[in-house]
Design a protein around this motif. Sequence first.
Motif, mmCIF file in Angstrom:
data_model
loop_
_atom_site.group_PDB
_atom_site.id
_atom_site.type_symbol
_atom_site.label_atom_id
_atom_site.label_comp_id
_atom_site.label_asym_id
_atom_site.label_seq_id
_atom_site.Cartn_x
_atom_site.Cartn_y
_atom_site.Cartn_z
ATOM 1 N N HIS A 152 17.925 -70.603 70.277
ATOM 2 C CA HIS A 152 19.338 -70.755 70.646
ATOM 3 C C HIS A 152 20.271 -70.085 69.638
ATOM 4 N N ARG A 204 9.013 -61.202 82.792
ATOM 5 C CA ARG A 204 8.689 -62.349 81.935
ATOM 6 C C ARG A 204 9.471 -63.602 82.347
ATOM 7 N N ARG A 256 16.872 -73.086 81.687
ATOM 8 C CA ARG A 256 17.247 -72.012 80.749
ATOM 9 C C ARG A 256 17.176 -70.636 81.414
ATOM 10 N N ARG A 295 10.720 -68.806 73.402
ATOM 11 C CA ARG A 295 11.800 -67.840 73.633
ATOM 12 C C ARG A 295 11.514 -66.530 72.871
ATOM 13 N N ARG A 346 15.521 -80.191 77.811
ATOM 14 C CA ARG A 346 15.347 -79.366 79.013
ATOM 15 C C ARG A 346 14.098 -78.499 78.803
HETATM 16 C C1 EPS Z 1 11.038 -73.369 75.200
HETATM 17 C C2 EPS Z 1 11.931 -74.249 75.817
HETATM 18 C C3 EPS Z 1 12.864 -73.786 76.879
HETATM 19 C C4 EPS Z 1 12.305 -72.534 77.517
HETATM 20 C C5 EPS Z 1 12.076 -71.528 76.400
HETATM 21 C C6 EPS Z 1 10.911 -71.972 75.589
HETATM 22 O O1 EPS Z 1 14.121 -73.412 76.358
HETATM 23 P P1 EPS Z 1 15.338 -74.408 76.262
HETATM 24 O O2 EPS Z 1 14.962 -75.377 75.185
HETATM 25 O O3 EPS Z 1 16.510 -73.549 75.873
HETATM 26 O O4 EPS Z 1 15.489 -75.028 77.617
HETATM 27 O O5 EPS Z 1 13.175 -72.047 78.502
HETATM 28 O O6 EPS Z 1 11.773 -70.267 76.904
HETATM 29 C C7 EPS Z 1 12.783 -69.356 76.920
HETATM 30 C C8 EPS Z 1 14.052 -69.601 76.601
HETATM 31 C C9 EPS Z 1 12.321 -68.053 77.368
HETATM 32 O O7 EPS Z 1 13.121 -67.109 77.377
HETATM 33 O O8 EPS Z 1 11.131 -67.941 77.694
HETATM 34 C C10 EPS Z 1 10.153 -73.837 74.116
HETATM 35 O O9 EPS Z 1 10.407 -74.899 73.554
HETATM 36 O O10 EPS Z 1 9.160 -73.151 73.792
#
Ligand code: EPS
Length: 388
Positions: A13, A42, A51, A134, A336
């Motif tokens: 983030h 991807r 997300r 991410r 989330r």
């Molecule tokens: C991820 C948690 C999620 C996934 C993230 C990987 O993100 P967030 O906490 O913002 O909801 O969406 O993956 C990506 C953002 C992506 O681009 O693949 C985790 O904890 O690994």
Amino acid sequence: MSAFRFTTAGESHGPGLVAIVEGLPAGLELDRAALDRDMARRQLGHGRGGRMKIESDTVEIRAGVRHGRTLGSPVAVLVANRDYANWEERMSPWPVDAEIEPVHLPRPGHADLVGMQKYGHEDGRNVLERASARETAARVAAGSIARAFLTAVGASVHSHVIQIGSVSAPEAGEVGPDDFAGVDEDPVRTLDPGASAAMVEEIDRLRKANESLGGSFEVRAYGLVPGLGSHISWEDRLDGRLAQAVTSIQSVKGVSIGEAWDVAGRPGSEAHDEIFWSEERGYHRESNHAGGLEGGMTNGQPLLVRAAIKPISTLTKPLRSVDTETKEPAQALRERTDSTVVPAAAVVAEAMVCLTLAKAYREKFGGDSMEDVHAAIEAYKRRIDWRG
Ligand code: EPS
């Protein structure tokens, strides 16, 4: 000339992700649309979370490319995190006045607890932001540049999903590069429509039960010359290097090459790929149990790499954990999350395989310009009389 290598930087983030790819020759043509297509691939797959509705990843080139061609200098790319707009205070690189709630509830299966212990962080966010998958967006950006190099030398890399949760696709059998033409249109990137529908149902069923799902996938590479990697030293063996590259993907727990686990139980006479020679084809094989690697080197057959990925460790029905502040029993952090990322992980693995193969090509053939690279590959093919 720098050795081929890449690195990534970036938090999930934070403002964005960065990748630097070194050791490419000059004159490699890059296609902006092809890079962004890999970024979008991807983000595909039934079972992603909220997300992915926020992010729409694109590659911004910051260095090393001019008018669509590499300069031979390091290529730097940036993938912005759109979600940073919602996290600016919490993820600011500089101190902020606001009180930021620290994360004290490590998730079993994630890097949270060990990372806090190892790096001396009291806020789990200092670990989870970097451990997050991410980061794989930056790997795919780098991998897409490596893919452009492989395409230029006649190789291609593809993937398909084999299993999600308890649903497995039937063995695909003979699969050529053209068979992957529609795989990105499938909601779970599998080659079998029947299995695809069952996988989607499985994801929906388990998502309702607040569960996450793992699975397995396969990466295949075609058009590789024999002799990438080497039998000479352990660290040069391409099977080990591919395994490292693919198991380094977040949540991947196992990698196999060719018919590995099946071959383990067969007699030797059914385990290997017999060698033939004909005027028309030169050396060739009638089977590919080895998955394209012998003695840690490509043998000219398609490369087959499979991987197993565990269910995502952020659960909407959290597991038991401990509050690191009070040491009291607590439920793990609930954020989330995605239900499954198997289709996306397969695309990330393509990127890691592309990067590993591009490195092996650069080691074997060198060259400061693409012209040098092509000349070296052609001379080698002539020497070994390779018709593939
Ligand atoms: C991820 C948690 C999620 C996934 C993230 C990987 O993100 P967030 O906490 O913002 O909801 O969406 O993956 C990506 C953002 C992506 O681009 O693949 C985790 O904890 O690994």
